[in-house]
Scaffold this motif. Sequence first.
Motif, mmCIF file in Angstrom:
data_model
loop_
_atom_site.group_PDB
_atom_site.id
_atom_site.type_symbol
_atom_site.label_atom_id
_atom_site.label_comp_id
_atom_site.label_asym_id
_atom_site.label_seq_id
_atom_site.Cartn_x
_atom_site.Cartn_y
_atom_site.Cartn_z
ATOM 1 N N LEU A 119 10.465 -21.392 -28.195
ATOM 2 C CA LEU A 119 10.318 -20.372 -27.493
ATOM 3 C C LEU A 119 8.542 -21.303 -26.491
ATOM 4 C CD1 LEU A 119 8.936 -17.795 -26.234
ATOM 5 C CD2 LEU A 119 7.309 -17.236 -28.226
ATOM 6 N N ILE A 152 13.315 -14.501 -22.383
ATOM 7 C CA ILE A 152 12.350 -14.309 -23.305
ATOM 8 C C ILE A 152 12.739 -13.253 -24.736
ATOM 9 C CG2 ILE A 152 9.638 -13.957 -23.884
ATOM 10 C CD1 ILE A 152 10.678 -16.825 -22.043
ATOM 11 N N GLU A 153 12.244 -11.856 -23.103
ATOM 12 C CA GLU A 153 12.542 -10.636 -24.192
ATOM 13 C C GLU A 153 13.134 -9.890 -24.589
ATOM 14 O OE1 GLU A 153 9.092 -8.705 -23.454
ATOM 15 O OE2 GLU A 153 7.974 -10.817 -22.840
ATOM 16 N N PHE A 156 13.470 -13.422 -27.831
ATOM 17 C CA PHE A 156 12.473 -13.814 -28.415
ATOM 18 C C PHE A 156 11.641 -12.399 -29.524
ATOM 19 C CE2 PHE A 156 13.577 -18.234 -26.327
ATOM 20 C CZ PHE A 156 13.850 -19.010 -27.516
ATOM 21 N N ALA A 157 12.049 -11.967 -28.801
ATOM 22 C CA ALA A 157 10.269 -10.520 -28.515
ATOM 23 C C ALA A 157 11.289 -10.121 -30.801
ATOM 24 C CB ALA A 157 10.837 -9.775 -27.721
ATOM 25 N N TYR A 164 6.405 -12.944 -31.204
ATOM 26 C CA TYR A 164 7.777 -13.592 -30.706
ATOM 27 C C TYR A 164 7.979 -14.360 -31.493
ATOM 28 C CZ TYR A 164 6.657 -11.760 -25.611
ATOM 29 O OH TYR A 164 6.511 -11.453 -24.886
ATOM 30 N N PRO A 179 6.181 -15.871 -36.169
ATOM 31 C CA PRO A 179 6.013 -16.022 -35.197
ATOM 32 C C PRO A 179 4.074 -17.434 -36.045
ATOM 33 C CG PRO A 179 5.999 -13.973 -35.839
ATOM 34 C CD PRO A 179 6.405 -14.382 -37.330
ATOM 35 N N ILE A 184 2.870 -18.890 -28.271
ATOM 36 C CA ILE A 184 2.879 -17.257 -28.430
ATOM 37 C C ILE A 184 1.593 -17.575 -27.282
ATOM 38 C CG2 ILE A 184 2.060 -15.195 -28.499
ATOM 39 C CD1 ILE A 184 3.522 -15.130 -30.725
#
Length: 377
Positions: A119, A152-153, A156-157, A164, A179, A184
């Motif tokens: 991320l 990403i959405e 990784f969410a 994330y 996480p 983040i």
Amino acid sequence: MNVTPSPATEIAGSIAALRTHYDAVILPLWTGPGWNAAMRLPYEALSGIDNGPLPVKRYRAMACARQLYIFSQCEGSGAAAHAAQLFESLRTRFADLAHGGFVYSIDAQGQPLDTAKDLYTHAFVVFACAAYLKRSGLPQARALLDGTTRLIEQRFAAASGGLYHAALAQDFSAGGGTPLQNPIMHLTEAYLAAYEVTREHAYAKRLEGIASAVLAGFVDPATGCIAELPLGCDGNRIEPGHQFEWFSLLSTAPALFDGSPLAQALARAFEFALRHGVDTGTMGVAAALNLDGSPRDPAQRIWAQTEFARALAVRGDGFALAHLQAWLHAFPARFLHARGWHECLSPAGAVARGELPSTTPYHLATAYQALAEATAD
């Protein structure tokens, strides 16, 4: 008759001197000895002794993205052309054509090395593309910005909680890790930059969601500080530099964050980090504290020093400016030199890391920009 300069004049002069060092010493390193023209990539690090490139073990997408950011900010001769080369290398050398997204690193020959999906890396791609889009206006920059945000959405969410995953396998399958606040935080930075350049409301909505999730998952109610690991994890810690960095990020977007519970917590975190994490004799910022504020890692990394200065600048009241004036006296003498900078010092000022990583100029650039903006009037 000798006239003592006003504090404002003295601060402005000190900031100008920092920028002169950056333009004359630091930036040329990365178009000169720090640039591998054959690979069209910056070396990962240079020697602090002779500025020669250190032996190549890898090239990271994140490092390329940070360099793209700094050259997208420059107005000097050749900066636009150099940014264009970095953009092309970022989107071609690190792209995972089979699975999507970006590999973490490639080896000295340009072959995939660490193929994990990170991320932190993808956040910096968004951040750098936002800066390059603002500079160039190129549709390719907008396309990479939008595509990376969607990835990403989608990938990784986390399924719940609004947070994330910090890292995933190459095919984006979950690796079981927790996480982490740092990626983040940089995603927050990236989405703020993307929102500024695109004005798309989806970024504002997501930023508000991230703030709520970070407050619930990472903020210590006793201090307001954002911990490195989710609350309740063994071995958790507080990094003063990250308190200052979060404070600065939220302060730059008052329309989104003013009065929010996370902003209120960070006002307390600022005071806690200053009280427990800053040596007011040298203005040096410690690397890490235990949750109760006791010392954990006393090393002073340059990025934490610059984040302290940025937070002081954006806070901007008399208390902060007095501390900033002291910082401006101490920082150049302790951390800067004629060949670049010291990456890490002991509390007594001994050099703990002598190399010059290609990622560090990003921290200098964001801090110096905030300092200049704070004193523009």
